[in-house]
Design an enzyme around this catalytic site. Structure first.
Site, mmCIF file in Angstrom:
data_model
loop_
_atom_site.group_PDB
_atom_site.id
_atom_site.type_symbol
_atom_site.label_atom_id
_atom_site.label_comp_id
_atom_site.label_asym_id
_atom_site.label_seq_id
_atom_site.Cartn_x
_atom_site.Cartn_y
_atom_site.Cartn_z
ATOM 1 N NE ARG A 106 -2.583 -1.438 3.399
ATOM 2 C CZ ARG A 106 -2.492 -1.844 4.476
ATOM 3 N NH1 ARG A 106 -4.053 -1.532 4.013
ATOM 4 N NH2 ARG A 106 -2.412 -2.215 5.268
ATOM 5 C CE LYS A 115 3.871 -21.668 9.301
ATOM 6 N NZ LYS A 115 4.734 -21.142 10.003
ATOM 7 C CE LYS A 121 14.562 -25.451 7.841
ATOM 8 N NZ LYS A 121 15.375 -24.156 7.993
ATOM 9 C CG HIS A 128 7.423 -25.076 9.231
ATOM 10 N ND1 HIS A 128 7.429 -24.584 8.105
ATOM 11 C CD2 HIS A 128 7.629 -23.961 9.892
ATOM 12 C CE1 HIS A 128 7.717 -23.410 8.320
ATOM 13 N NE2 HIS A 128 8.090 -23.705 9.133
ATOM 14 C CE LYS A 153 8.627 -18.856 18.106
ATOM 15 N NZ LYS A 153 9.365 -19.045 17.065
HETATM 16 C C1 BG6 Z 1 8.517 -19.946 10.725
HETATM 17 C C2 BG6 Z 1 8.007 -19.173 11.997
HETATM 18 O O1 BG6 Z 1 7.555 -20.944 9.626
HETATM 19 O O2 BG6 Z 1 9.464 -20.698 11.371
HETATM 20 C C3 BG6 Z 1 9.143 -19.618 13.191
HETATM 21 O O3 BG6 Z 1 6.935 -18.386 12.206
HETATM 22 C C4 BG6 Z 1 10.010 -20.082 12.815
HETATM 23 O O4 BG6 Z 1 8.029 -18.669 14.121
HETATM 24 C C5 BG6 Z 1 10.913 -20.409 11.846
HETATM 25 O O5 BG6 Z 1 10.711 -19.227 14.360
HETATM 26 C C6 BG6 Z 1 11.849 -21.177 11.927
HETATM 27 O O6 BG6 Z 1 12.166 -21.418 10.566
HETATM 28 P P1 BG6 Z 1 14.016 -22.323 10.849
HETATM 29 O O7 BG6 Z 1 14.379 -21.842 9.136
HETATM 30 O O8 BG6 Z 1 14.537 -21.211 11.413
HETATM 31 O O9 BG6 Z 1 13.603 -23.617 11.596
#
Ligand code: BG6
Length: 503
Positions: free
Chosen positions: A47, A162, A196, A254, A350
């Site tokens: 925007r 996502k 990955k 993931h 986390k």
């Molecule tokens: C993202 C999540 O999809 O993946 C994050 O929203 C997370 O919360 C991240 O930190 C982790 O990705 P990677 O590649 O660092 O393991």
């Protein structure tokens, strides 16, 4: 290898964090590696009013920071691909001018009308934007008036980031909205974990070797652990995260991708259709716990204060009575012949003790222990394969050997294959190869509609009212820098097992 077609990559959400932190640096890396067609260009849509040059200036420091091997000359070259368009993509009045701009760019750059849309906006905007793209007539592929002459035929595809929906119902609704505008063959539901190296390498390890597959089943494998632990907190994303939590943010998306690659049956051929069909089947065979089983099949947690940052429920943007999990461990079973009875433990959190994305395949002890009367042989289960996905990229296979010297004593040793040492290749941003796959029309590493809906169905008991008991007393139930709440250890402890918590 499939050719990369020239196209315009249209990124909705150009001002967003994902675009600057991941997507543009990934495209820079692909440019440097020669993976982009010479005519391919990027159009960021957001925007805020700004010029192409202003957006380039904003992006440059991100690329310098995030991308491998920043180089001024290469940046200047890459910057010519970057363009900007100001508009509210969820509103119809944005589209006449956007259409004109896309037409001009296609003319100037020779992108043949090929458009790759990337939805990098808040999930609530996905459906309105898709509807506007459709109503503006930007999708011509597959329509009656679209050319079928290969020389002039163009394509329009969409990459959807996502979170793909918030639950089973919203994911199905989003799939229907996408389906009204695009064919399933043109919808690329992205999951950067599939980009990955080690995740893709799992398929090669399993199916390009003959030594693993015969024992890759519940007869020889005791259990599997899939972990994605992070030391970081939720950052600025508290409001988003409080609506999301670890199961939606990491597990349903993931970690289920990793789960599918570890557990699926061998596809007959490495083609998008075959790989995706096997993923659909394995996700569909996840046994969904009953309401009474949910609490015993999961452990949920929220990090406590570390003295510097408050506990999760105390953070600005988080509801004080929030029961959103910043840590989740779930136990999954498959209703199929290969895995009947073999548990897969999946965890993510986390502010954990370490950044650790890995798969542990724990084999059973030998069927008969002929060394049982010899000191040092406990009859335990030494054999395990650890696939380290991040931060290190390694395969480790553990087995017992005789300790040198007199007498018979055993020790477990690891045989290791380190990607960095072996191939001298630095990891690149996972988004790059995936976006290039979409430019080539290769859907192998993207999720099918049915798979996404199946994954939601499998986790819903851990998210809805059925999980209420598991969410009681969640506030601050694990210390920052720990491996998670005590309940996560109990989840495995009840089965006589323990997490691999090795630094
Ligand atoms: C993202 C999540 O999809 O993946 C994050 O929203 C997370 O919360 C991240 O930190 C982790 O990705 P990677 O590649 O660092 O393991």
């Amino acid at each position: 290898m499939l050719q990369t077609d020239p196209c315009i990559l249209v990124i909705f959400g150009a001002s967003g964090d994902l675009t600057s932190r991941k997507l543009i640096p990934a495209m820079y890396e692909m440019h440097v590696l020669g993976q982009l067609h010479a005519s391919t260009v990027i159009l960021g849509v957001s925007r805020t009013a700004k010029t192409d040059d202003q957006w380039r200036d904003e992006l440059k420091p991100w690329i310098a920071q995030q991308a491998k091997g920043f180089d001024e000359a290469k940046w200047s070259d890459f910057a010519k691909r970057i363009h900007y368009f100001a508009g509210d993509a969820a509103k119809p009045d944005c589209y006449p001018a956007l259409d004109t701009r896309l037409g001009e760019m296609a003319q100037q750059k020779g992108t043949k009308g090929n458009l790759l849309f990337f939805l990098s906006v808040a999930e609530s905007l996905y459906e309105p934007i898709v509807q506007q793209i459709d109503e503006a007539g930007l999708v011509t592929e597959g329509k009656r008036w679209c050319s079928i002459d290969p020389a002039t035929k163009s394509w329009q595809r969409i990459i959807v980031e996502k979170p793909f929906g918030h639950d089973a119902v919203s994911a199905a609704s989003l799939n229907r909205a996408l389906g009204r505008a695009f064919e399933e063959e043109s919808i690329y539901r992205i999951d950067h974990y599939l980009g990955k190296e080690l995740v893709q390498s799992m398929l090669v390890l399993r199916f390009a070797n003959s030594i693993f597959e015969p024992i890759w089943n519940g007869q020889y494998i005791d259990h599997v652990q899939i972990s994605a632990l992070e030391t970081v907190s939720v950052g600025q994303r508290t409001a988003f995260y409080d609506q999301t939590g670890a199961i939606r943010d990491m597990i349903q998306s993931h970690l289920f991708q990793i789960l599918a690659f570890v557990a699926m049956e061998p596809p007959t051929l490495y083609t998008p259709e075959n790989v995706r069909a096997e993923k659909i089947k394995i996700i569909d065979s996840i046994s969904v716990p009953t309401a009474d089983e949910v609490a015993a099949h999961c452990a949920l947690g929220q990090f406590a204060s570390d003295g510097k940052e408050g506990a999760y429920h105390e953070l600005a943007g988080v509801a004080p009575n929030s029961t959103t999990e910043t840590y989740a461990a779930i136990k999954v079973h498959f209703d199929n012949w290969r895995w009947g009875g073999t548990p897969f433990y999946i965890r993510s959190g986390k502010k954990a003790a370490a950044k650790r994305t890995e798969v542990v395949v724990q084999f059973k002890p030998p069927a008969a222990n002929l060394f049982r009367k010899v000191t040092g042989f406990g009859g335990e289960a030494p054999n395990r394969l650890v696939i380290e996905i991040a931060p290190r990229e390694r395969f480790n296979l553990r087995f017992e050997v005789k300790v040198p010297g007199f007498g018979l004593r055993a020790a477990a040793v690891d045989m290791q294959m380190d990607y960095g040492n072996e191939f001298k290749a630095e990891p690149i941003e996972a988004y790059g190869p995936l976006i290039v796959d979409a430019m080539r029309g290769d859907q192998t590493l993207f999720k099918h509609r049915i798979e996404v809906e199946g994954a939601w169905n499998a986790v819903m008991p851990f998210l809805d009212d059925r999980s209420a008991k598991a969410r009681a007393n969640i506030h601050g139930n694990y210390a920052c820098g720990s491996w998670g709440p005590a309940s996560a250890d109990e989840l495995l402890g009840r089965d006589g097992r323990a997490w691999r918590n090795e630094p």
